[in-house]
Scaffold this motif. Structure first.
Motif, short mmCIF file in Angstrom:
data_model
loop_
_atom_site.label_atom_id
_atom_site.label_comp_id
_atom_site.label_asym_id
_atom_site.label_seq_id
_atom_site.Cartn_x
_atom_site.Cartn_y
_atom_site.Cartn_z
N VAL A 463 0.84 -1.20 0.00
CA VAL A 463 0.00 0.00 0.00
C VAL A 463 0.87 1.25 0.00
CG1 VAL A 463 -1.67 1.35 1.33
CG2 VAL A 463 -1.96 -1.12 1.12
N GLY A 464 1.89 1.28 0.83
CA GLY A 464 2.80 2.43 0.90
C GLY A 464 3.51 2.68 -0.42
N PHE A 465 3.93 1.60 -1.07
CA PHE A 465 4.62 1.72 -2.36
C PHE A 465 3.69 2.30 -3.42
CE2 PHE A 465 5.74 -0.16 -6.51
CZ PHE A 465 7.01 0.38 -6.67
N LEU A 466 2.44 1.81 -3.47
CA LEU A 466 1.48 2.30 -4.46
C LEU A 466 1.14 3.78 -4.21
CD1 LEU A 466 -0.95 -0.76 -4.67
CD2 LEU A 466 0.75 -0.04 -6.36
N VAL A 467 1.01 4.15 -2.94
CA VAL A 467 0.74 5.56 -2.60
C VAL A 467 1.89 6.45 -3.06
CG1 VAL A 467 0.56 7.19 -0.67
CG2 VAL A 467 -0.79 5.09 -0.65
N LEU A 468 3.13 5.99 -2.85
CA LEU A 468 4.30 6.76 -3.28
C LEU A 468 4.32 6.92 -4.80
CD1 LEU A 468 6.94 8.16 -2.44
CD2 LEU A 468 8.09 5.94 -2.67
#
Length: 476
Positions: A463-468
């Motif tokens: 999730v964090g990677f996709l948000v970034l």
């Protein structure tokens, strides 16, 4: 040859039967319960060791069932008791504490402890000689204060602290068993300062990232220094907090293994560690960073100290303070590089981290259900608060997403992002992540600290990677 089974076996308490020092721990507990004692300590010390011990005992006493015992020493004593030997506890600890330990363990036939005089070193040796005669007892000890007692004992049993101490004890005569306790390692100190908690301080880097100034090398260096200054200072508070929480931690099924609670790091070492980390953090902030960063750090220290001493026991106030401490990290990051933190970011942070603070309390209460307890030790919450906390937590989490959605529609976004519409895709990802966190907590699978859970959770990384990726895509 003398039959040792007919001779009393005498054992010291602090450092011998238990890993720690009851006086130091009682002092910490007393300060935790009555902070004003800090101002009385110098006067008590000036009146002598005996007066100091008795004064501390008046305000606090260690609970024997929570103390960390040396199992190898206890096993040896129990084996000797089975042979019919008289077992004596002889300690400089005040009599009430010694009696409570004796009652709890149930292996001592007699207790000799500090009452009218401080029963230590030569005084202890004198009393034991009067009762049992020169060489008329065997003795287990652990410190240089015990050398005088070993000198008058039949057999000297040693809890090995240092090579020099063991050699001095060997000069006194017969040396029996030498017990080698588990040594404190660098790993214990790293575990104690909770390096894994530094992940929280990544928030310090966010203002620079959100202001799109990541290409400025000078600001990046300042941000990195700020990160370490804040992390080291926060770790000094963690150590201090563990000292003052020592009783509650020992009663906790997981926290009892922390280095301070388990006795792997003693009270003096913990204090030195806290002072060292604090000093380095403050030096970094004063000499390399703007004054405003230092002021925010001071506010953080004041709040965390108040939290450790009393605020964490006040329900509702504690979770608001926790959420505020996370938000202070964002403010500190902005101050470090002279970047204004928007009200949108502050509001988003406050609601999101209030959600995580409630998850933390919810998880603690949920664990009590398994042990049939009704109230969290050192906290202001009861098991019946579970459903209310769940409602408050999910509400605050979803409010953070609402704040984010409103931010995407704001004029600030239009000035920073070329494709602001891409940011809308972040909202459902946040909704998914927050909802999943609560499902995990509800099912009893959440770590005591949701930040630690997140750091180990592959889904959170995705999730964090996709948000970034979406933030970068919206900016380009």
């Amino acid at each position: 040859m003398t039959n040792r089974d007919n001779i009393p076996l005498v054992a010291d308490l602090d450092g011998t039967i238990i890993v720690t020092d009851t006086l130091l721990e009682s002092t910490i507990i007393a300060i935790r319960r009555r902070p004003f004692i800090l101002f009385l300590l110098p006067f008590w010390i000036l009146k002598g060791k005996l007066f100091f011990k008795q004064s501390i005992d008046h305000y606090a006493r260690c609970h024997p069932e929570l103390l960390p015992y040396r199992q190898d020493v206890l096993d040896f004593i129990k084996l000797e008791k089975k042979k019919g030997r008289k077992i004596v506890l002889a300690t400089a600890t005040v009599k009430p504490i010694a009696d409570s330990v004796s009652d709890y363990l149930g292996i001592f036939d007699e207790v000799i402890a500090t009452e009218s005089v401080n029963l230590r070193s030569n005084e202890k040796s004198r009393v034991l000689i009067e009762k049992y005669g020169e060489r008329g007892f065997d003795y287990i000890g652990d410190s240089k204060a015990d050398i005088a007692v070993w000198a008058s004992s039949g057999v000297a049993h040693i809890v090995h602290r240092t090579e020099s101490l063991t050699k001095k004890a060997q000069k006194s005569g017969n040396v029996g068993n030498v017990f080698f306790p588990e040594q404190t390692t660098i790993k214990d100190f790293i575990k104690e300062i909770r390096v894994y908690q530094w992940i929280k301080n990544i928030l310090i880097l966010l203002p620079l990232l959100m202001a799109h100034l990541v290409a400025d090398f000078h600001l990046i260096i300042l941000n990195i220094i700020a990160f370490f200054a804040f992390s080291l200072t926060a770790s000094s508070v963690y150590v201090l907090n563990d000292l003052f929480d020592i009783e509650a931690d020992r009663a906790h099924k997981r926290k009892r293994f922390r280095p301070i609670a388990s006795g792997k790091i003693n009270v003096p070492s913990a204090l030195y560690l806290s002072i060292f980390l604090f000093s380095i953090g403050i030096i970094f902030s004063i000499f390399f960073l703007p004054l405003n960063f230092f002021l925010v750090l001071v506010v953080y220290l004041i709040l965390t100290t108040l939290y450790s001493f009393s605020l964490k026991e006040i329900y509702i106030v504690d979770i608001i303070i926790l959420a505020g401490l996370y938000t202070l990290r964002l403010i500190a990051g902005g101050m470090a590089v002279d970047v204004e933190v928007s009200y949108w970011m502050l509001a988003f942070s406050l609601f999101l981290f209030l959600n995580l603070a409630i998850v933390k309390r919810y998880t603690e209460l949920n664990q009590l259900v398994e042990t049939n307890e009704t109230k969290a030790k050192g906290r202001g919450y009861h098991v019946e608060d579970l459903s209310l906390l769940r409602s408050l937590g999910t509400s605050s989490g979803y409010l953070s997403v609402l704040v984010f959605a409103l931010y995407v529609n704001s004029k600030e976004v239009l000035g920073l992002y070329k494709r602001p519409e891409m940011l809308w895709a972040i909202a459902p990802m946040l909704l998914y992540w927050i909802t999943r966190i609560w499902f995990v907590a509800h099912r009893g699978k959440m770590h005591d600290d949701p930040i630690v859970f997140t750091a180990k959770d592959p889904v959170s990384y995705v999730v964090g990677f996709l948000v970034l990726i979406l933030i970068i895509g919206a900016a380009l």
